[in-house]
Design a protein around this motif. Structure first.
Motif, mmCIF file in Angstrom:
data_model
loop_
_atom_site.group_PDB
_atom_site.id
_atom_site.type_symbol
_atom_site.label_atom_id
_atom_site.label_comp_id
_atom_site.label_asym_id
_atom_site.label_seq_id
_atom_site.Cartn_x
_atom_site.Cartn_y
_atom_site.Cartn_z
ATOM 1 N N THR A 272 47.861 26.284 -11.354
ATOM 2 C CA THR A 272 46.859 25.627 -12.198
ATOM 3 C C THR A 272 45.923 26.675 -12.814
ATOM 4 O O THR A 272 46.130 27.100 -13.936
ATOM 5 N N THR A 273 44.919 27.106 -12.063
ATOM 6 C CA THR A 273 43.882 27.990 -12.600
ATOM 7 C C THR A 273 44.445 29.322 -13.089
ATOM 8 O O THR A 273 44.139 29.780 -14.202
ATOM 9 N N VAL A 274 45.257 29.975 -12.241
ATOM 10 C CA VAL A 274 45.814 31.273 -12.623
ATOM 11 C C VAL A 274 46.742 31.118 -13.830
ATOM 12 O O VAL A 274 46.709 31.931 -14.764
ATOM 13 N N GLY A 275 47.543 30.070 -13.808
ATOM 14 C CA GLY A 275 48.446 29.836 -14.933
ATOM 15 C C GLY A 275 47.706 29.630 -16.234
ATOM 16 O O GLY A 275 48.087 30.165 -17.287
ATOM 17 N N LEU A 391 39.246 29.907 0.872
ATOM 18 C CA LEU A 391 40.131 31.038 0.567
ATOM 19 C C LEU A 391 40.870 30.807 -0.744
ATOM 20 O O LEU A 391 41.105 31.742 -1.518
ATOM 21 N N GLY A 392 41.230 29.541 -0.996
ATOM 22 C CA GLY A 392 41.909 29.210 -2.244
ATOM 23 C C GLY A 392 41.061 29.522 -3.462
ATOM 24 O O GLY A 392 41.587 29.869 -4.528
ATOM 25 N N GLY A 393 39.731 29.418 -3.299
ATOM 26 C CA GLY A 393 38.854 29.748 -4.406
ATOM 27 C C GLY A 393 38.916 31.209 -4.809
ATOM 28 O O GLY A 393 38.516 31.572 -5.919
ATOM 29 N N LEU A 394 39.432 32.056 -3.904
ATOM 30 C CA LEU A 394 39.565 33.482 -4.208
ATOM 31 C C LEU A 394 40.921 33.817 -4.832
ATOM 32 O O LEU A 394 41.126 34.946 -5.292
ATOM 33 N N VAL A 395 41.843 32.851 -4.835
ATOM 34 C CA VAL A 395 43.201 33.113 -5.337
ATOM 35 C C VAL A 395 43.198 33.545 -6.799
ATOM 36 O O VAL A 395 43.904 34.505 -7.161
ATOM 37 N N PRO A 396 42.450 32.878 -7.696
ATOM 38 C CA PRO A 396 42.468 33.349 -9.095
ATOM 39 C C PRO A 396 42.007 34.788 -9.238
ATOM 40 O O PRO A 396 42.621 35.570 -9.981
#
Length: 443
Positions: A272-275, A391-396
């Motif tokens: 989603t966000t990264v894409g 932790l997911g918030g740091l993925v982007p």
């Protein structure tokens, strides 16, 4: 070390004491409206922060710095979620699921509405960004306690053999919140125009959160407290310090619950966000990515419900394993499809990735809650879910850093695959829970 050795086994609850049948419709609706509001608030904030908050609250900074500062307030909400999970988990295990959920709903929605009326930097100076951060922390903390309570309110009204199906309705908050928030933001931009949206109409999506609050409060006032919690109060009393008990007696289950959830947030934010960020960097029309996420969100509704129901028949772990493998595999097809720049492959890339994630998500509510005994279930499930959420918030940030430093999207795909490995290892160590009696004391 055997993870089971850290917990004190207690007898499972007798089958005749289980809640009869499925949760009442009003319980399902009351829980689902809360999780929908949760995702609506978070997604609206992230979208508007990226579009206009740099001008409204950080105009003194350079344009790029202002955008970075605006998005950093979005990250603050993620960091507040584990703290909210501990706080509201404690309350949920001490005073009850229903009363705690009323509190999280009002705080979460109230903070969102307050953002909608917050004066800009031009009116009150540095108080504007400071108050924005405070409201964002309140919003994030309340979100930290919302999911666990919503899942438990449904699951603890439902007998063994139906909990996966029942709790999957609470999981619908994610796609419904995404669809609702995107629809409201796009509709507001279309009606008001880009200039008016940037000036004042951006407040409308935040103010509309009030409608969801009212509906949620009305629904939650009419539901009964979880029968499992009521019986626990009579039989054994509530835990004096749920957080301490989880960390002392159920730390292994907490680590396993975090482990099995890692791929959920790793894959979701990449798809989603990264894409979406990658599409922007490649100068591909952003509408392709938005259409892909909206279509994917719509498709996840039947998948989530079907996955929840199937987990009652084959178990929670197989659904998790299938989803982890699908996300790991799709991560290597995701970016090559985006690189085509064509509408159909790009839309397909986003939609398929989100659907692969939803296979796991349908079983997640039942699985995480069943890993913990009822006296600390709110706390254990909430902390596990929200720690991985933070932790997911740091993925982007991590993904874009990998792309910048290594110059290839393969590194991001490998990252998703590694999160899948972590989940598969945790699944191997975790017990299957779908046959446990409602007390969940196999933990």
């Amino acid at each position: 070390m055997n993870p089971e050795s850290s917990t004190a086994p207690t007898p499972q609850r007798p089958a005749e004491d289980e809640p009869p049948g499925s949760a009442p419709a009003k319980v399902v609706a009351a829980s689902m409206i809360g999780t929908t509001l949760e995702f609506y608030d978070f997604i609206v904030y992230g979208t508007v922060a990226a579009l206009v908050f740099n001008r409204q609250f950080f105009p003194a900074a350079a344009p790029g710095v202002g955008t970075l500062l605006a998005l950093s307030t979005f990250a603050v909400g993620f960091l507040a979620r584990p703290l909210g999970a501990a706080l509201f988990g404690h309350l949920g295990d001490r005073i009850g699921r229903k009363r705690t959920l009323m509190l999280t709903l009002v705080i979460m929605g109230g903070a969102t509405v307050a953002i909608g009326v917050l004066p800009p930097y031009a009116a009150i100076g540095y108080w504007a960004p400071l108050l924005l951060v405070v409201l964002r922390v309140l919003q994030g903390a309340a979100v930290g306690g919302e999911w666990g309570g919503a899942v438990l309110l449904i699951g603890e009204h439902t007998a063994k053999g139906r909990r996966g199906w029942a709790t999957s309705f609470a999981q619908l908050g994610s796609p419904l919140g995404l669809l609702l928030s995107n629809g409201v933001v796009l509709g507001t931009v279309a009606l008001a125009g880009s200039d008016r949206f940037a000036s004042w109409a951006w407040r409308i999506p935040f103010l509309l959160s009030f409608v969801l609050i009212v509906i949620g409060v009305v629904l939650r006032r009419t539901v009964e407290e979880s029968p499992v919690f009521q019986q626990m109060q009579v039989r054994q009393g509530t835990a004096k310090s749920p957080v301490a008990e989880v960390l002392r007696r159920h730390w292994a289950r907490l680590l396993l619950a975090i482990g099995v959830t890692v791929v959920s947030f790793g894959g979701y934010y990449v798809f989603t966000t990264v894409g979406l960020a990658y599409v922007s960097l490649k100068k591909i029309p952003s509408s392709y990515g938005l259409y892909g996420t909206v279509i994917g969100a719509a498709l996840t509704v039947p998948v989530i419900l079907g996955s929840g129901a199937l987990s009652d028949r084959v178990g929670r772990r197989p659904l998790y394993a299938v989803s982890a493998v699908l996300m790991a595999g799709w991560a290597f097809a995701f970016f090559p499809l985006l690189d085509t720049g064509s509408a159909v492959p790009v839309v397909l890339s986003f939609a398929a990735g989100i659907v692969a994630w939803s296979v796991l998500y349908g079983a997640q509510g039942a699985f995480l809650s069943e890993l913990f005994p009822s006296r600390v279930r709110y706390t254990g499930a909430s902390i596990a879910y929200q720690v991985t959420g933070a932790l997911g918030g740091l993925v982007p940030l991590l993904s874009l850093s990998l792309l910048q430093s290594l110059g290839t999207t393969v590194a991001i795909s490998v990252f998703v695959a590694l999160t899948a490995v972590v989940t598969l290892v945790a699944l191997r160590l975790a017990p299957e829970t779908y046959r446990l009696a409602d007390e969940g004391e196999g933990a």
